[in-house]
Write a protein that holds these residues in place. Structure first.
Motif, PDB file in Angstrom:
ATOM      1  N   VAL A 113       0.806  -1.102   0.101  1.00 27.52           N
ATOM      2  CA  VAL A 113       0.169  -0.113   0.054  1.00 27.52           C
ATOM      3  C   VAL A 113       0.902   1.153   0.096  1.00 27.52           C
ATOM      4  CG1 VAL A 113      -2.049  -1.112   1.009  1.00 27.52           C
ATOM      5  CG2 VAL A 113      -0.133  -0.040   2.436  1.00 27.52           C
ATOM      6  N   ARG A 114       0.223   2.392  -0.397  1.00 33.39           N
ATOM      7  CA  ARG A 114       1.013   3.700  -0.280  1.00 33.39           C
ATOM      8  C   ARG A 114       0.204   4.735   0.279  1.00 33.39           C
ATOM      9  NH1 ARG A 114       2.296   2.776  -6.703  1.00 33.39           N
ATOM     10  NH2 ARG A 114       4.260   1.781  -6.573  1.00 33.39           N
ATOM     11  N   GLY A 115       1.012   5.519   0.967  1.00 33.37           N
ATOM     12  CA  GLY A 115       0.218   6.577   1.793  1.00 33.37           C
ATOM     13  C   GLY A 115       0.168   6.408   3.176  1.00 33.37           C
ATOM     14  N   TYR A 116       0.269   7.598   4.099  1.00 38.12           N
ATOM     15  CA  TYR A 116       0.795   7.337   5.454  1.00 38.12           C
ATOM     16  C   TYR A 116      -0.238   6.407   6.426  1.00 38.12           C
ATOM     17  CZ  TYR A 116       0.752   9.149  10.292  1.00 38.12           C
ATOM     18  OH  TYR A 116       0.744   9.096  11.608  1.00 38.12           O
ATOM     19  N   ILE A 117      -1.613   6.794   6.251  1.00 35.23           N
ATOM     20  CA  ILE A 117      -2.590   6.215   6.869  1.00 35.23           C
ATOM     21  C   ILE A 117      -2.704   4.598   6.676  1.00 35.23           C
ATOM     22  CG2 ILE A 117      -5.074   5.892   7.584  1.00 35.23           C
ATOM     23  CD1 ILE A 117      -5.172   8.971   7.474  1.00 35.23           C
ATOM     24  N   LYS A 118      -2.488   4.272   5.345  1.00 33.67           N
ATOM     25  CA  LYS A 118      -2.822   2.861   4.834  1.00 33.67           C
ATOM     26  C   LYS A 118      -1.435   2.124   5.258  1.00 33.67           C
ATOM     27  CE  LYS A 118      -5.534   3.964   0.688  1.00 33.67           C
ATOM     28  NZ  LYS A 118      -5.590   3.605  -0.737  1.00 33.67           N
ATOM     29  N   ALA A 119      -0.488   2.759   5.224  1.00 36.60           N
ATOM     30  CA  ALA A 119       1.000   1.949   5.643  1.00 36.60           C
ATOM     31  C   ALA A 119       0.895   1.767   6.923  1.00 36.60           C
ATOM     32  CB  ALA A 119       1.931   2.957   5.060  1.00 36.60           C
TER      33      ALA A 119
END
Length: 534
Positions: A495-501
Motif C-alpha cells: 500500500v502507499r500513503g501514510y494512513i494505509k501504511a
C-alpha cells in the motif's frame, strides 16, 4: 451494515473438530492454533469498532474479532489477503484459532479484509483516532502479562520504513504529474485537453521521453514539460480542483519551480528553499525524504517500545508511525506525554538520538528514568557534574567545591547563569584551572548552563556498572527492526500513503508479538513435559 459482536463462540453439534480422530485432536491441541485461540483471539475487543458500522437495523457485519485475528495470522505466516481467505475454509487450524469451527460457512470473502481496512482508514481520516493501534496495544499488554514481563524496564528504538515507490528524478516527477492529469482528462473525455499534449496519454511516451534520454537533452526536456504543465493547468480551469491528479501537479510545480524575470517557470536551485517534505513520487505523496548515516530514505519512520525479561522474551508494547522527518526526540516526547501522571516507576533505555536534558526532565515528571546509551555534543569537564542549580536552572546554588556564589544572573538567550565568587576563593580552589573563571578586581565570574552540568553527570553515569547493565538490556531491541524487515517485509508493504501504511505496520507488529507469545507458550509446555533431572 449494522454492528454486532461475535456470538458464535460455542462449539455446536456440527463443529468441524467433531469429525477428527483422537490423534488428530491431539495434534491440533499441540499446534500453534491452540495458543492463538486461547490467549490472543479472546483478547480482541470488538466494541470500539462499532463506530465503523450503521446503527440502523440491517445485515450484521462480519465478526470484527475474526477479521482482526485473520489479519494477524496473515502477518504471522506471511500470507496475502487471497491466501488467508482461501486457506481458512480448508485448514482446520485456522478455523480453530479464529473460533469458526462451528460456522456453517467461513465468514471471510475476497473483499472482507480490504473493506474493513478501508473503514478503519476512513474513520481515522475523519476523527484522527487509530482504532487498530489501540486494539493492538491492548493485545500487546495482555501478551506481556501472560509472559510475566517486567513492564518497569522498557527500551525504545526507531526504524526507517521505505515507501514502496520508485526513486524519481525531477524530470520524471514533473513528467509523471503532467501525464497523470492528461490521462485523467482523456478518460473524462474532456475536449479541453490541448492536442499538443495528447502524446502524454500514449503507452510508450514515458519511455520515449525519459529512458531514451541523453543527459544533454535533460534541460530542454524539462523546459518543455514545464511549459506543458502551465498549458494543461490553464486548460483545466477550476473543473479539476478536487481531483488528486490536478492537486499533485500544482504541488509539484510549487515545490520544484520558481518564476524567472520573464515569468517563465524554472527549476529551483539548492538555495531556493526546498526541504525534505517535497513530494518524492506522486504514487505516494505522503512519503518524505531523509538522509541518515549516509543513506537516503524515502518514506516513513516508526518508533517501537519493548518490554523484556532476562530470558530474552520480549513484547512490543507501543509503536508510533510518522513521516520520516519526525525526530527521535519528538517520538520520546510523544510517548512520555501519553504516560499516566501517577504511573509506577519505570526505566526507559534508548540510544543517543533520544538524549537531552529536556527529555530527561519530562520523563522524570512521569516517574520515568531515561537512560541513553550515548550522548550528543562534545565531552565536557567532569567537575561540572557537581555544580548545583535551582529546579529550573535559572540560578546557580553551589559550585563543584561547594561554594555559594555572591550573585547569580540568568541570561535567557544563552540559558546560562553568570555567577560571581570572591577572587581569593576561586584562586585557592582545586577546580580553578578547570573552571577558567574571568578575573576582576575583587571577584571571579563563570558562565555555565544547567545543561552542561547535566551532560557531565550523564558522562559520569556512562562509566558505571549500572549503565553497562542497562546498555546491554537496550541492545536487545535492535532485533525488532531486523525482524520487521526480514520476516515481515515492512519496506515492501503493498500500500502507499501514510494512513494505509500505518495500518499495515500495526498488524506486522501484532504478528511479530503473536509469534513471540506462541513460541514462549510452546516452550513452557516443553519444559513441563520434559522436566530437568535433578
Amino acid at each position: 451494515m449494522s454492528f454486532a459482536t461475535n456470538q458464535s463462540q460455542q462449539i455446536s453439534l456440527f463443529d468441524a473438530t467433531a469429525n477428527l480422530t483422537d490423534r488428530e485432536k491431539r495434534l491440533l491441541e499441540k499446534s500453534w492454533a491452540k495458543y492463538f485461540a486461547e490467549n490472543i483471539f479472546p483478547e480482541i475487543d470488538e466494541a470500539p469498532f462499532s463506530v465503523l458500522y450503521s446503527d440502523r437495523p440491517s445485515r450484521h457485519n462480519t465478526p470484527v474479532n475474526v477479521i482482526i485475528g485473520a489479519l494477524i495470522l496473515k502477518e504471522i505466516f506471511g500470507l496475502t489477503d487471497e491466501e488467508i481467505v482461501e486457506t481458512l475454509p480448508f485448514d482446520i487450524r485456522y478455523q480453530y484459532a479464529l473460533h469458526t469451527t462451528s460456522f456453517e460457512e467461513q465468514p471471510l470473502n475476497d473483499r472482507t479484509l480490504g473493506r474493513f481496512r478501508a473503514r478503519c482508514n476512513s474513520y481515522e481520516e475523519m476523527t484522527g483516532i487509530d482504532l487498530i493501534h489501540d486494539c493492538i496495544m491492548k493485545l500487546s499488554s495482555s501478551m506481556a502479562t501472560i509472559m510475566k514481563l517486567n513492564t518497569g524496564m522498557r527500551r525504545m528504538d526507531s526504524l526507517m520504513v521505505a515507501s514502496n515507490i520508485k526513486k524519481m528524478s525531477r524530470l520524471e516527477l514533473l513528467y509523471t504529474c503532467v501525464a497523470n492529469l492528461a490521462r485523467l482528462m482523456k478518460k473524462l473525455e474532456d475536449s479541453a485537453l490541448p492536442e499538443g499534449l495528447l502524446h502524454y496519454t500514449e503507452d510508450d511516451d514515458h519511455n520515449r521521453v525519459l529512458y531514451h534520454n541523453r543527459s544533454e537533452d535533460t534541460d530542454s526536456k524539462t523546459d518543455q514539460i514545464l511549459k506543458d504543465a502551465v498549458l494543461i493547468i490553464s486548460a483545466c480551469g477550476s473543473r479539476y480542483d478536487e481531483y488528486s491528479e490536478y492537486q499533485l501537479l500544482i504541488r509539484a510545480i510549487s515545490e520544484q519551480t520558481k518564476s524567472d524575470d520573464d515569468g517563465n517557470l524554472t527549476l529551483k536551485g539548492a538555495h531556493d528553499g526546498m526541504d525534505s517534505k517535497v513530494m518524492q513520487n506522486p504514487a505516494d505523496p505522503d512519503a518524505t525524504y531523509r538522509k541518515k548515516a549516509g543513506t537516503e530514505y524515502r518514506g516513513y519512520i516508526a518508533n517501537v517500545v519493548e518490554v523484556a525479561d532476562d530470558n530474552h522474551n520480549s513484547i512490543t508494547v507501543d509503536y508510533q508511525y510518522e513521516k520520516n522527518t519526525y525526530s527521535d526526540s519528538q517520538f520520546l516526547k510523544d510517548y512520555i506525554e501519553q504516560q499516566p501522571e501517577d504511573g509506577a516507576h519505570a526505566i526507559l533505555t534508548t540510544d543517543g538520538g533520544y538524549c537531552g536534558m529536556e527529555n530527561s526532565q519530562l520523563a522524570k515528571g512521569k516517574n520515568i528514568t531515561l537512560v541513553t546509551t550515548d550522548l550528543k555534543g562534545t565531552e565536557v569537564s567532569d567537575h561540572w557534574a557537581d555544580f548545583e542549580f535551582n529546579e529550573d536552572g535559572t540560578k546557580l546554588l553551589k559550585c563543584a567545591a561547594g561554594h555559594e556564589p555572591k550573585s547569580s544572573v540568568y541570561d535567557k538567550n544563552t540559558q546560562k547563569c553568570k555567577a560571581s565568587f570572591p577572587l581569593t576563593t576561586c584562586k585557592n580552589c582545586a577546580y580553578y584551572n578547570q573552571c577558567h573563571p574571568t578575573e576582576h578586581k575583587r571577584v571571579a565570574t563563570i558562565k555555565i548552563a544547567m545543561r552542561t552540568a547535566f551532560h557531565a553527570r550523564q558522562q559520569r553515569f556512562l562509566k558505571t556498572e549500572d549503565f553497562k547493565t542497562l546498555a546491554h538490556f537496550r541492545n536487545g531491541i535492535e532485533t525488532v527492526p531486523a525482524v520487521l524487515r526480514s520476516r515481515h517485509h515492512v519496506d515492501r508493504m503493498p500500500v502507499r500513503g501514510y494512513i494505509k501504511a500505518k495500518l499495515f505496520f500495526g498488524f506486522k507488529v501484532a504478528g511479530m508479538n503473536a509469534r513471540k507469545l506462541i513460541r514462549y507458550l510452546t516452550g513452557l509446555v516443553k519444559v513441563a513435559t520434559y522436566p530437568e533431572i535433578a
